[in-house]
Design a protein around this motif. Structure first.
Motif, PDB file in Angstrom:
ATOM      1  N   HIS A 146       0.673  -1.189   0.094  1.00 10.82           N
ATOM      2  CA  HIS A 146      -0.099   0.298   0.165  1.00 10.82           C
ATOM      3  C   HIS A 146       1.053   1.273  -0.010  1.00 10.82           C
ATOM      4  CE1 HIS A 146      -3.536   2.431   0.408  1.00 10.82           C
ATOM      5  NE2 HIS A 146      -3.111   3.182   1.625  1.00 10.82           N
ATOM      6  N   SER A 147       1.898   1.505   0.932  1.00 14.08           N
ATOM      7  CA  SER A 147       2.867   2.386   0.940  1.00 14.08           C
ATOM      8  C   SER A 147       3.437   2.665  -0.470  1.00 14.08           C
ATOM      9  CB  SER A 147       3.982   2.351   1.991  1.00 14.08           C
ATOM     10  OG  SER A 147       4.771   1.151   1.636  1.00 14.08           O
ATOM     11  N   LYS A 148       3.579   1.906  -1.506  1.00 14.21           N
ATOM     12  CA  LYS A 148       4.258   2.007  -2.740  1.00 14.21           C
ATOM     13  C   LYS A 148       3.400   2.448  -3.596  1.00 14.21           C
ATOM     14  CE  LYS A 148       8.453  -0.064  -1.908  1.00 14.21           C
ATOM     15  NZ  LYS A 148       9.484  -1.466  -2.485  1.00 14.21           N
ATOM     16  N   MET A 149       1.962   2.502  -3.321  1.00 14.97           N
ATOM     17  CA  MET A 149       0.872   2.871  -4.384  1.00 14.97           C
ATOM     18  C   MET A 149       0.321   4.200  -4.389  1.00 14.97           C
ATOM     19  SD  MET A 149      -1.420  -0.539  -4.096  1.00 14.97           S
ATOM     20  CE  MET A 149      -2.676  -0.073  -5.331  1.00 14.97           C
ATOM     21  N   SER A 150       0.084   4.862  -5.415  1.00 15.96           N
ATOM     22  CA  SER A 150      -0.623   6.130  -5.552  1.00 15.96           C
ATOM     23  C   SER A 150      -2.138   5.866  -5.492  1.00 15.96           C
ATOM     24  CB  SER A 150      -0.350   6.853  -6.746  1.00 15.96           C
ATOM     25  OG  SER A 150      -0.841   6.270  -7.655  1.00 15.96           O
ATOM     26  N   ILE A 151      -2.850   6.896  -5.223  1.00 17.00           N
ATOM     27  CA  ILE A 151      -4.289   6.640  -5.117  1.00 17.00           C
ATOM     28  C   ILE A 151      -4.804   6.627  -6.407  1.00 17.00           C
ATOM     29  CG2 ILE A 151      -4.457   9.361  -5.731  1.00 17.00           C
ATOM     30  CD1 ILE A 151      -7.091   9.069  -3.134  1.00 17.00           C
ATOM     31  N   ASP A 152      -4.000   6.796  -7.509  1.00 13.54           N
ATOM     32  CA  ASP A 152      -4.461   6.519  -8.975  1.00 13.54           C
ATOM     33  C   ASP A 152      -4.325   5.028  -9.288  1.00 13.54           C
ATOM     34  OD1 ASP A 152      -4.957   8.982  -9.333  1.00 13.54           O
ATOM     35  OD2 ASP A 152      -3.136   9.542 -10.300  1.00 13.54           O
ATOM     36  N   ASP A 153      -3.387   4.586  -8.667  1.00 15.19           N
ATOM     37  CA  ASP A 153      -3.120   2.927  -8.697  1.00 15.19           C
ATOM     38  C   ASP A 153      -4.441   2.265  -7.955  1.00 15.19           C
ATOM     39  OD1 ASP A 153      -0.409   3.309  -9.898  1.00 15.19           O
ATOM     40  OD2 ASP A 153       0.366   3.149  -7.742  1.00 15.19           O
ATOM     41  N   LEU A 154      -4.663   2.768  -6.832  1.00 16.24           N
ATOM     42  CA  LEU A 154      -5.936   2.237  -6.308  1.00 16.24           C
ATOM     43  C   LEU A 154      -7.233   2.302  -6.805  1.00 16.24           C
ATOM     44  CD1 LEU A 154      -6.008   0.580  -3.782  1.00 16.24           C
ATOM     45  CD2 LEU A 154      -6.662   2.627  -2.376  1.00 16.24           C
ATOM     46  N   GLN A 155      -7.353   3.422  -7.460  1.00 13.13           N
ATOM     47  CA  GLN A 155      -8.296   3.880  -8.592  1.00 13.13           C
ATOM     48  C   GLN A 155      -8.522   2.748  -9.533  1.00 13.13           C
ATOM     49  OE1 GLN A 155      -8.945   7.978  -9.483  1.00 13.13           O
ATOM     50  NE2 GLN A 155     -11.033   7.498 -10.327  1.00 13.13           N
ATOM     51  N   THR A 156      -7.602   2.447 -10.202  1.00 15.43           N
ATOM     52  CA  THR A 156      -7.184   1.644 -11.246  1.00 15.43           C
ATOM     53  C   THR A 156      -7.780   0.272 -10.905  1.00 15.43           C
ATOM     54  OG1 THR A 156      -5.377   2.915 -12.255  1.00 15.43           O
ATOM     55  CG2 THR A 156      -5.637   0.642 -13.010  1.00 15.43           C
ATOM     56  N   LEU A 157      -7.391  -0.202  -9.769  1.00 18.67           N
ATOM     57  CA  LEU A 157      -7.877  -1.382  -9.338  1.00 18.67           C
ATOM     58  C   LEU A 157      -9.385  -1.533  -8.978  1.00 18.67           C
ATOM     59  CD1 LEU A 157      -5.614  -3.075  -6.347  1.00 18.67           C
ATOM     60  CD2 LEU A 157      -6.153  -3.894  -8.384  1.00 18.67           C
TER      61      LEU A 157
END
Length: 206
Positions: A146-157
């Motif tokens: 989680h600490s290496k993910m941006s909010i955009d990465d999470l949105q993509t998921l």
């Protein structure tokens, strides 16, 4: 019998060649522990979620050639199965223990859940502990920290969950093999308990 903790022997099961041989070792070493974890956490999860939760220990019954590379106990609100439902899991790969909240590809309400996740994106991004991991595929051992993910990465998921038939979403904690082996049974149970409590808001959303 109560849960006795994981040992090197448990993780070594995944190095045994041959389906029958590996299944035999898995049944002897790991399955009794998963059954104990199932008994231990069903009442806890029932109380936390407000639904009666039933444990489902992986049987790997459909396998005819390839030996299993991981194994688990899943918890869901249906005594007959868990794959269609949002569920929790505790399990092992050769390299680590995983403690998950999961919505996998069989779940019929994936699209709705993906939308709810999207609406709560900022809150989820902020409140997920930094050492937790995300995955879009329960059949692979790798996951994104989680600490290496941006909010955009999470949105993509989250968007993928709404639009891709095979998409999945899993969030939780990986405990590396060495660390898991060195934990006392109580330390391990306490850790799982705290992870389930942290993941509860995701279950409630689903």
């Amino acid at each position: 019998m109560s849960f006795s903790g994981f040992t090197n022997t448990d993780f070594d099961v995944f190095n045994i060649d041959g389906l029958d041989e590996r299944m035999e070792a898995l049944k002897m070493n790991i399955r009794p522990k998963l059954e104990e974890l199932g008994k231990h956490f069903s009442p806890t999860l029932s109380a936390l979620t407000g639904n009666e939760m039933f444990p489902h220990v992986a049987k790997h019954a459909r396998r005819t050639i390839n030996p299993p590379k991981d194994t688990w106990v899943a918890f869901a609100s249906n005594p007959r199965g868990y794959k269609m439902l949002p569920h929790f899991q505790i399990g092992l790969w050769e390299t680590h223990v995983f403690i998950w909240f999961a919505v996998i590809y069989e779940a019929p309400n994936k699209e709705d859940f993906g939308k709810k996740l999207g609406k709560n994106l900022k809150k989820i991004y902020k409140e997920t502990p930094k050492d937790y991991v995300w995955s879009g595929d329960h059949t692979k051992p790798e996951a994104e920290l989680h600490s290496k993910m941006s909010i955009d990465d999470l949105q993509t998921l989250f968007e993928r969950l709404q639009s891709v038939k095979k998409a999945e979403i899993l969030c939780g904690l990986h405990i590396p093999k060495e660390e898991a082996i060195n934990m006392s049974p109580n330390e391990f149970l306490d850790k799982v308990d705290s992870v389930f409590k942290t993941l509860l808001p995701l279950y409630k959303l689903a």
